[in-house]
Write a protein that holds these residues in place. Sequence first.
Motif, PDB file in Angstrom:
ATOM      1  N   LEU A  57       0.825  -1.208   0.000  1.00  0.00           N
ATOM      2  CA  LEU A  57       0.000   0.000   0.000  1.00  0.00           C
ATOM      3  C   LEU A  57       0.859   1.258   0.000  1.00  0.00           C
ATOM      4  O   LEU A  57       0.506   2.256  -0.639  1.00  0.00           O
ATOM      5  N   ASN A  58       1.987   1.217   0.682  1.00  0.00           N
ATOM      6  CA  ASN A  58       2.903   2.364   0.666  1.00  0.00           C
ATOM      7  C   ASN A  58       3.445   2.615  -0.732  1.00  0.00           C
ATOM      8  O   ASN A  58       3.569   3.767  -1.163  1.00  0.00           O
ATOM      9  N   ILE A  59       3.780   1.561  -1.450  1.00  0.00           N
ATOM     10  CA  ILE A  59       4.285   1.714  -2.823  1.00  0.00           C
ATOM     11  C   ILE A  59       3.204   2.304  -3.723  1.00  0.00           C
ATOM     12  O   ILE A  59       3.458   3.228  -4.503  1.00  0.00           O
ATOM     13  N   LEU A  60       1.981   1.796  -3.602  1.00  0.00           N
ATOM     14  CA  LEU A  60       0.877   2.333  -4.398  1.00  0.00           C
ATOM     15  C   LEU A  60       0.591   3.788  -4.037  1.00  0.00           C
ATOM     16  O   LEU A  60       0.288   4.609  -4.908  1.00  0.00           O
ATOM     17  N   SER A  61       0.717   4.102  -2.769  1.00  0.00           N
ATOM     18  CA  SER A  61       0.488   5.471  -2.308  1.00  0.00           C
ATOM     19  C   SER A  61       1.560   6.424  -2.846  1.00  0.00           C
ATOM     20  O   SER A  61       1.246   7.518  -3.333  1.00  0.00           O
ATOM     21  N   ARG A  62       2.823   6.006  -2.769  1.00  0.00           N
ATOM     22  CA  ARG A  62       3.910   6.852  -3.293  1.00  0.00           C
ATOM     23  C   ARG A  62       3.771   7.083  -4.789  1.00  0.00           C
ATOM     24  O   ARG A  62       4.164   8.125  -5.303  1.00  0.00           O
ATOM     25  N   ALA A  63       3.177   6.127  -5.486  1.00  0.00           N
ATOM     26  CA  ALA A  63       2.956   6.273  -6.925  1.00  0.00           C
ATOM     27  C   ALA A  63       1.721   7.131  -7.226  1.00  0.00           C
ATOM     28  O   ALA A  63       1.427   7.406  -8.383  1.00  0.00           O
ATOM     29  N   GLY A  64       1.002   7.518  -6.181  1.00  0.00           N
ATOM     30  CA  GLY A  64      -0.179   8.357  -6.362  1.00  0.00           C
ATOM     31  C   GLY A  64      -1.419   7.602  -6.791  1.00  0.00           C
ATOM     32  O   GLY A  64      -2.404   8.206  -7.198  1.00  0.00           O
ATOM     33  N   LEU A  65      -1.391   6.287  -6.701  1.00  0.00           N
ATOM     34  CA  LEU A  65      -2.525   5.484  -7.144  1.00  0.00           C
ATOM     35  C   LEU A  65      -3.581   5.290  -6.071  1.00  0.00           C
ATOM     36  O   LEU A  65      -4.738   5.014  -6.387  1.00  0.00           O
ATOM     37  N   VAL A  66      -3.204   5.392  -4.808  1.00  0.00           N
ATOM     38  CA  VAL A  66      -4.158   5.252  -3.710  1.00  0.00           C
ATOM     39  C   VAL A  66      -3.987   6.396  -2.723  1.00  0.00           C
ATOM     40  O   VAL A  66      -2.915   6.992  -2.622  1.00  0.00           O
ATOM     41  N   THR A  67      -5.070   6.675  -2.030  1.00  0.00           N
ATOM     42  CA  THR A  67      -5.041   7.649  -0.940  1.00  0.00           C
ATOM     43  C   THR A  67      -5.473   6.925   0.324  1.00  0.00           C
ATOM     44  O   THR A  67      -6.097   5.861   0.265  1.00  0.00           O
ATOM     45  N   SER A  68      -5.133   7.501   1.450  1.00  0.00           N
ATOM     46  CA  SER A  68      -5.527   6.894   2.721  1.00  0.00           C
ATOM     47  C   SER A  68      -6.116   7.953   3.630  1.00  0.00           C
ATOM     48  O   SER A  68      -5.804   9.137   3.517  1.00  0.00           O
ATOM     49  N   GLU A  69      -6.982   7.482   4.502  1.00  0.00           N
ATOM     50  CA  GLU A  69      -7.641   8.366   5.466  1.00  0.00           C
ATOM     51  C   GLU A  69      -7.805   7.598   6.769  1.00  0.00           C
ATOM     52  O   GLU A  69      -8.264   6.456   6.775  1.00  0.00           O
ATOM     53  N   ARG A  70      -7.386   8.234   7.847  1.00  0.00           N
ATOM     54  CA  ARG A  70      -7.556   7.604   9.157  1.00  0.00           C
ATOM     55  C   ARG A  70      -8.995   7.812   9.613  1.00  0.00           C
ATOM     56  O   ARG A  70      -9.516   8.920   9.610  1.00  0.00           O
ATOM     57  N   ARG A  71      -9.635   6.705   9.980  1.00  0.00           N
ATOM     58  CA  ARG A  71     -10.989   6.740  10.552  1.00  0.00           C
ATOM     59  C   ARG A  71     -10.916   6.000  11.869  1.00  0.00           C
ATOM     60  O   ARG A  71     -10.943   4.773  11.901  1.00  0.00           O
ATOM     61  N   SER A  72     -10.787   6.757  12.926  1.00  0.00           N
ATOM     62  CA  SER A  72     -10.611   6.196  14.260  1.00  0.00           C
ATOM     63  C   SER A  72      -9.335   5.369  14.279  1.00  0.00           C
ATOM     64  O   SER A  72      -8.256   5.891  14.039  1.00  0.00           O
ATOM     65  N   ARG A  73      -9.448   4.073  14.515  1.00  0.00           N
ATOM     66  CA  ARG A  73      -8.252   3.221  14.566  1.00  0.00           C
ATOM     67  C   ARG A  73      -7.904   2.606  13.216  1.00  0.00           C
ATOM     68  O   ARG A  73      -6.886   1.951  13.082  1.00  0.00           O
TER      69      ARG A  73
END
Length: 117
Positions: free
Chosen positions: A53-69
């Motif tokens: 997921l970090n690799i996909l995120s660095r490539a700009g293909l995914v975003t992440s959002e913290r929702r509680s835990r």
Amino acid sequence: MEQENAILALAALAQSTRIETYKLLVRHEPDGLPAGEIARALAVPQNTMSAHLNILSRAGLVTSERRSRLIVYRADMLRLRDLTLFLVKDCCGGDARLCTPLIAELIPCCPPQKVSS
């Protein structure tokens, strides 16, 4: 999209777990999925999935959002659009007949929605 960004995105997708992860996230748009659910769905250890997921995120293909835990990941559909357009923009060399079969294949996937008046 610039060529460097396209190369980064394509390199991120050039691994079976990452491309399956991305396809899973695209299917779960717009809600996304928590990292743990992604790992379970693909039978991948959570720490390994985190690296993917970090690799996909660095490539700009995914975003992440913290929702509680939870950390919920989503496919960046604008980035997918940009990457697709980068790959096919000049495919037909100005001859629309060459791209017609490609467009015909894409339309059933995402039919245009009728606009209510």
